[in-house]
Write a protein that holds these residues in place. Structure first.
Motif, PDB file in Angstrom:
ATOM      1  N   SER A 169       2.088   6.216  -7.284  1.00 11.72           N
ATOM      2  CA  SER A 169       0.919   6.470  -8.118  1.00 11.72           C
ATOM      3  C   SER A 169       0.785   7.885  -8.694  1.00 11.72           C
ATOM      4  CB  SER A 169      -0.360   6.101  -7.366  1.00 11.72           C
ATOM      5  OG  SER A 169      -0.539   6.948  -6.254  1.00 11.72           O
ATOM      6  N   ARG A 207      -0.227   2.260   7.603  1.00  8.38           N
ATOM      7  CA  ARG A 207      -0.780   2.373   6.250  1.00  8.38           C
ATOM      8  C   ARG A 207      -0.954   3.836   5.894  1.00  8.38           C
ATOM      9  NH1 ARG A 207      -3.369  -2.733   3.907  1.00  8.38           N
ATOM     10  NH2 ARG A 207      -2.851  -4.196   5.520  1.00  8.38           N
ATOM     11  N   PRO A 208      -0.909   4.185   4.610  1.00  9.19           N
ATOM     12  CA  PRO A 208      -1.153   5.574   4.229  1.00  9.19           C
ATOM     13  C   PRO A 208      -2.599   5.967   4.543  1.00  9.19           C
ATOM     14  CG  PRO A 208      -0.552   4.248   2.301  1.00  9.19           C
ATOM     15  CD  PRO A 208      -0.596   3.338   3.475  1.00  9.19           C
ATOM     16  N   ARG A 227       5.182  12.767  -1.118  1.00  7.41           N
ATOM     17  CA  ARG A 227       4.639  11.555  -0.500  1.00  7.41           C
ATOM     18  C   ARG A 227       5.720  10.749   0.202  1.00  7.41           C
ATOM     19  NH1 ARG A 227      -0.353   9.097  -4.092  1.00  7.41           N
ATOM     20  NH2 ARG A 227      -1.620  10.990  -3.981  1.00  7.41           N
ATOM     21  N   TRP A 234       1.017   3.887  -3.083  1.00  6.37           N
ATOM     22  CA  TRP A 234       0.654   5.269  -2.764  1.00  6.37           C
ATOM     23  C   TRP A 234       1.765   6.235  -3.182  1.00  6.37           C
ATOM     24  CZ3 TRP A 234       2.585   8.614   1.181  1.00  6.37           C
ATOM     25  CH2 TRP A 234       1.827   9.769   1.378  1.00  6.37           C
ATOM     26  N   CYS A 288      -6.166   7.652   4.314  1.00  7.57           N
ATOM     27  CA  CYS A 288      -7.136   8.056   3.279  1.00  7.57           C
ATOM     28  C   CYS A 288      -6.809   7.475   1.905  1.00  7.57           C
ATOM     29  CB  CYS A 288      -7.238   9.577   3.207  1.00  7.57           C
ATOM     30  SG  CYS A 288      -7.528  10.338   4.807  1.00  7.57           S
ATOM     31  N   TRP A 289      -6.205   6.342   1.853  1.00  8.11           N
ATOM     32  CA  TRP A 289      -5.842   5.665   0.611  1.00  8.11           C
ATOM     33  C   TRP A 289      -6.784   4.491   0.431  1.00  8.11           C
ATOM     34  CZ3 TRP A 289      -3.464   6.091  -3.787  1.00  8.11           C
ATOM     35  CH2 TRP A 289      -2.943   4.987  -4.460  1.00  8.11           C
ATOM     36  N   CYS A 327      -4.354  -0.321  -2.895  1.00  6.72           N
ATOM     37  CA  CYS A 327      -3.696  -0.566  -4.170  1.00  6.72           C
ATOM     38  C   CYS A 327      -4.668  -1.227  -5.145  1.00  6.72           C
ATOM     39  CB  CYS A 327      -2.478  -1.458  -3.961  1.00  6.72           C
ATOM     40  SG  CYS A 327      -1.674  -1.969  -5.483  1.00  6.72           S
ATOM     41  N   GLU A 379       0.831  -1.200   0.000  1.00  8.53           N
ATOM     42  CA  GLU A 379       0.000   0.000   0.000  1.00  8.53           C
ATOM     43  C   GLU A 379       0.870   1.257   0.000  1.00  8.53           C
ATOM     44  OE1 GLU A 379      -3.410  -0.136  -0.289  1.00  8.53           O
ATOM     45  OE2 GLU A 379      -3.133  -2.288  -0.422  1.00  8.53           O
ATOM     46  N   TRP A 380       1.908   1.281   0.827  1.00  9.49           N
ATOM     47  CA  TRP A 380       2.817   2.436   0.857  1.00  9.49           C
ATOM     48  C   TRP A 380       3.492   2.626  -0.504  1.00  9.49           C
ATOM     49  CZ3 TRP A 380       2.836   6.258   4.115  1.00  9.49           C
ATOM     50  CH2 TRP A 380       2.433   6.068   5.432  1.00  9.49           C
TER      51      TRP A 380
END
Length: 89
Positions: A50, A74-75, A60, A47, A77-78, A81, A43-44
């Motif tokens: 992207s 975790r990032p 970022r 994020w 408000c994401w 993936c 996820e990182w």
């Protein structure tokens, strides 16, 4: 000391060089990175990689290092993936 080859990537995404270098220079962030799951690392990575603009990616990475240093796993408000289901992860 760990090097880029010993930093794990995600379930679908490999760890990009710029994020790896940043993590290697931030021990607290690297500690969280090594403690989170492969899915969380994915996820990182997604994020960070992207955005279309290099400027956004740089921001970022900086925000990610700060968040990881504080223990954020975790990032924020994401939505996640979009590639992980396609990659089987």
């Amino acid at each position: 000391m760990a090097d880029q080859r010993t930093l794990a990537g995600g379930t679908v995404h490999d760890l990009p060089d710029d994020l790896a270098a940043a993590l290697l220079g931030a021990p607290a962030a690297r500690s969280t990175w090594e403690d989170i799951t492969p899915l969380a690392r994915n996820e990182w990575i997604c994020w960070v990689t992207s955005p279309r603009k290099a400027e956004t990616r740089t921001k970022r990475i900086a925000w990610g290092l700060e968040s990881l240093s504080e223990g954020t796993r975790r990032p924020c408000c994401w939505p996640g993936c979009p590639h992980r289901l396609k990659g089987g992860g």
